[in-house]
Design a protein around this motif. Structure first.
Motif, PDB file in Angstrom:
ATOM      1  N   VAL A  41       0.806  -1.226   0.000  1.00 45.49           N
ATOM      2  CA  VAL A  41       0.000   0.000   0.000  1.00 45.49           C
ATOM      3  C   VAL A  41       0.836   1.271   0.000  1.00 45.49           C
ATOM      4  O   VAL A  41       1.947   1.315   0.529  1.00 45.49           O
ATOM      5  CB  VAL A  41      -0.944   0.081   1.236  1.00 45.49           C
ATOM      6  N   ARG A  42       0.226   2.303  -0.607  1.00 45.70           N
ATOM      7  CA  ARG A  42       0.631   3.696  -0.332  1.00 45.70           C
ATOM      8  C   ARG A  42      -0.450   4.220   0.598  1.00 45.70           C
ATOM      9  O   ARG A  42      -1.632   3.990   0.360  1.00 45.70           O
ATOM     10  CB  ARG A  42       0.621   4.530  -1.618  1.00 45.70           C
ATOM     11  N   GLU A  43      -0.038   4.897   1.665  1.00 42.56           N
ATOM     12  CA  GLU A  43      -1.032   5.287   2.657  1.00 42.56           C
ATOM     13  C   GLU A  43      -0.844   6.725   3.100  1.00 42.56           C
ATOM     14  O   GLU A  43       0.276   7.248   3.105  1.00 42.56           O
ATOM     15  CB  GLU A  43      -0.963   4.345   3.855  1.00 42.56           C
ATOM     16  N   ALA A  44      -1.970   7.340   3.450  1.00 45.00           N
ATOM     17  CA  ALA A  44      -1.946   8.691   4.019  1.00 45.00           C
ATOM     18  C   ALA A  44      -2.746   8.664   5.307  1.00 45.00           C
ATOM     19  O   ALA A  44      -3.863   8.141   5.341  1.00 45.00           O
ATOM     20  CB  ALA A  44      -2.565   9.686   3.044  1.00 45.00           C
ATOM     21  N   MET A  45      -2.148   9.207   6.373  1.00 47.13           N
ATOM     22  CA  MET A  45      -2.811   9.273   7.679  1.00 47.13           C
ATOM     23  C   MET A  45      -3.283  10.709   7.912  1.00 47.13           C
ATOM     24  O   MET A  45      -2.466  11.640   7.924  1.00 47.13           O
ATOM     25  CB  MET A  45      -1.835   8.882   8.792  1.00 47.13           C
ATOM     26  N   LEU A  46      -4.595  10.882   8.085  1.00 47.46           N
ATOM     27  CA  LEU A  46      -5.163  12.208   8.336  1.00 47.46           C
ATOM     28  C   LEU A  46      -5.644  12.254   9.775  1.00 47.46           C
ATOM     29  O   LEU A  46      -6.507  11.454  10.173  1.00 47.46           O
ATOM     30  CB  LEU A  46      -6.321  12.488   7.362  1.00 47.46           C
ATOM     31  N   HIS A  50      -6.083  13.912  18.701  1.00 51.76           N
ATOM     32  CA  HIS A  50      -4.969  13.363  19.472  1.00 51.76           C
ATOM     33  C   HIS A  50      -5.320  13.441  20.950  1.00 51.76           C
ATOM     34  O   HIS A  50      -5.601  14.519  21.466  1.00 51.76           O
ATOM     35  CB  HIS A  50      -3.673  14.122  19.177  1.00 51.76           C
ATOM     36  N   GLY A  51      -5.341  12.289  21.616  1.00 54.20           N
ATOM     37  CA  GLY A  51      -5.714  12.249  23.034  1.00 54.20           C
ATOM     38  C   GLY A  51      -4.596  11.672  23.876  1.00 54.20           C
ATOM     39  O   GLY A  51      -3.483  11.458  23.404  1.00 54.20           O
ATOM     40  N   ASP A  52      -4.941  11.377  25.140  1.00 51.75           N
ATOM     41  CA  ASP A  52      -3.954  10.877  26.103  1.00 51.75           C
ATOM     42  C   ASP A  52      -3.299   9.577  25.656  1.00 51.75           C
ATOM     43  O   ASP A  52      -2.147   9.314  25.979  1.00 51.75           O
ATOM     44  CB  ASP A  52      -4.629  10.613  27.461  1.00 51.75           C
ATOM     45  N   THR A  53      -4.060   8.742  24.941  1.00 48.00           N
ATOM     46  CA  THR A  53      -3.530   7.426  24.569  1.00 48.00           C
ATOM     47  C   THR A  53      -3.004   7.403  23.135  1.00 48.00           C
ATOM     48  O   THR A  53      -2.662   6.349  22.613  1.00 48.00           O
ATOM     49  CB  THR A  53      -4.614   6.330  24.723  1.00 48.00           C
ATOM     50  N   GLY A  54      -2.921   8.567  22.477  1.00 44.97           N
ATOM     51  CA  GLY A  54      -2.390   8.622  21.111  1.00 44.97           C
ATOM     52  C   GLY A  54      -3.385   9.200  20.130  1.00 44.97           C
ATOM     53  O   GLY A  54      -4.441   9.711  20.525  1.00 44.97           O
ATOM     54  N   GLY A  55      -3.033   9.095  18.841  1.00 44.11           N
ATOM     55  CA  GLY A  55      -3.847   9.719  17.809  1.00 44.11           C
ATOM     56  C   GLY A  55      -4.902   8.789  17.237  1.00 44.11           C
ATOM     57  O   GLY A  55      -4.784   7.567  17.305  1.00 44.11           O
ATOM     58  N   SER A  56      -5.952   9.413  16.673  1.00 47.39           N
ATOM     59  CA  SER A  56      -6.957   8.685  15.888  1.00 47.39           C
ATOM     60  C   SER A  56      -6.953   9.293  14.488  1.00 47.39           C
ATOM     61  O   SER A  56      -6.966  10.523  14.339  1.00 47.39           O
ATOM     62  CB  SER A  56      -8.348   8.834  16.490  1.00 47.39           C
ATOM     63  N   TYR A  57      -6.957   8.431  13.485  1.00 47.39           N
ATOM     64  CA  TYR A  57      -6.745   8.887  12.119  1.00 47.39           C
ATOM     65  C   TYR A  57      -7.753   8.263  11.154  1.00 47.39           C
ATOM     66  O   TYR A  57      -8.297   7.180  11.407  1.00 47.39           O
ATOM     67  CB  TYR A  57      -5.351   8.456  11.625  1.00 47.39           C
ATOM     68  N   VAL A  58      -7.945   8.953  10.020  1.00 51.13           N
ATOM     69  CA  VAL A  58      -8.470   8.318   8.821  1.00 51.13           C
ATOM     70  C   VAL A  58      -7.245   7.891   8.027  1.00 51.13           C
ATOM     71  O   VAL A  58      -6.321   8.694   7.818  1.00 51.13           O
ATOM     72  CB  VAL A  58      -9.316   9.312   7.990  1.00 51.13           C
ATOM     73  N   GLN A  59      -7.232   6.624   7.624  1.00 47.46           N
ATOM     74  CA  GLN A  59      -6.092   6.114   6.845  1.00 47.46           C
ATOM     75  C   GLN A  59      -6.589   5.805   5.424  1.00 47.46           C
ATOM     76  O   GLN A  59      -7.412   4.909   5.236  1.00 47.46           O
ATOM     77  CB  GLN A  59      -5.544   4.843   7.479  1.00 47.46           C
TER      78      GLN A  59
END
Ligand code: MC0
Length: 141
Positions: A41-46, A50-59
């Motif tokens: 894959v080629r991937e882009a994370m949007l 970002h919270g205490d336990t890390g980020g949430s993304y659309v991939q």
């Protein structure tokens, strides 16, 4: 065991077309892009949050070749949600626990994921038809 929704993976034919649509719809920004040859894959994370336990993304995921998991998915089902990924603090412990409970793991040991993360996939058959990924993010992500 789960700390957050790390990302929702979306299969697209073209990152160049999909990225501006997600940016325009929600004002999201690309936090990271890479090619993962092993996953095909080629991937882009949007970044969504970002919270205490890390980020949430659309991939957003574009296959590098047709004979890859995302290439086969696109050919069979067309663009759409490919997988959901949950954050875990310790992926080795999570996989050990899931092995004991008898879940069908695609990856019995962690493999390389986006931004230096350690990831493992669980087969969709055991989880209501949803391909599921566990992510232990790298420090700072
Ligand atoms: C296939 N199937 C799925 C599916 N892909 N079901 C739900 N969601 C998906 N994404 C179903 C098919 O519909 C079919 O069901 C059955 O699984 C077999 O499909 P297949 O096309 O013959 O595919 P297989 O068996 O060769 O492989 C399926 C499997 C594979 C899940 C094992 O796609 C895999 O290993 N995926 C994990 C790796 C991956 O997806 N990498 C790309 C993202 P029926 O009912 O017709 O039998 S990499 C990524 O996301 C990274 C880099 C990251 O997050 O950091």
């Amino acid at each position: 065991m789960l700390t957050r929704i790390d990302h929702v993976g979306i299969a697209v034919a073209s990152l160049e077309e999909a990225i501006p649509r997600y940016e325009a719809a929600f004002g999201l920004k690309v936090a990271h892009q890479e090619t993962n040859e092993a996953q095909g894959v080629r991937e882009a994370m949007l970044l969504v949050h970002h919270g205490d336990t890390g980020g949430s993304y659309v991939q957003l995921l574009e296959p590098v070749r047709p004979d890859t998991p995302v290439g086969k998915f696109l050919a069979k089902k067309g663009p759409g949600i490919h997988h959901i990924a949950y954050g875990v603090a310790d992926i080795d412990a999570a996989l050990a626990a899931l092995t004991v409970t008898g879940f069908d793991l695609v990856n019995k040991t962690p493999v390389h994921g986006t931004s230096g993360s350690r990831i493992a996939f669980m087969h969709p058959k055991g989880l209501g038809g949803v391909l599921t990924e566990l992510v232990e993010a790298a420090e700072g992500h």
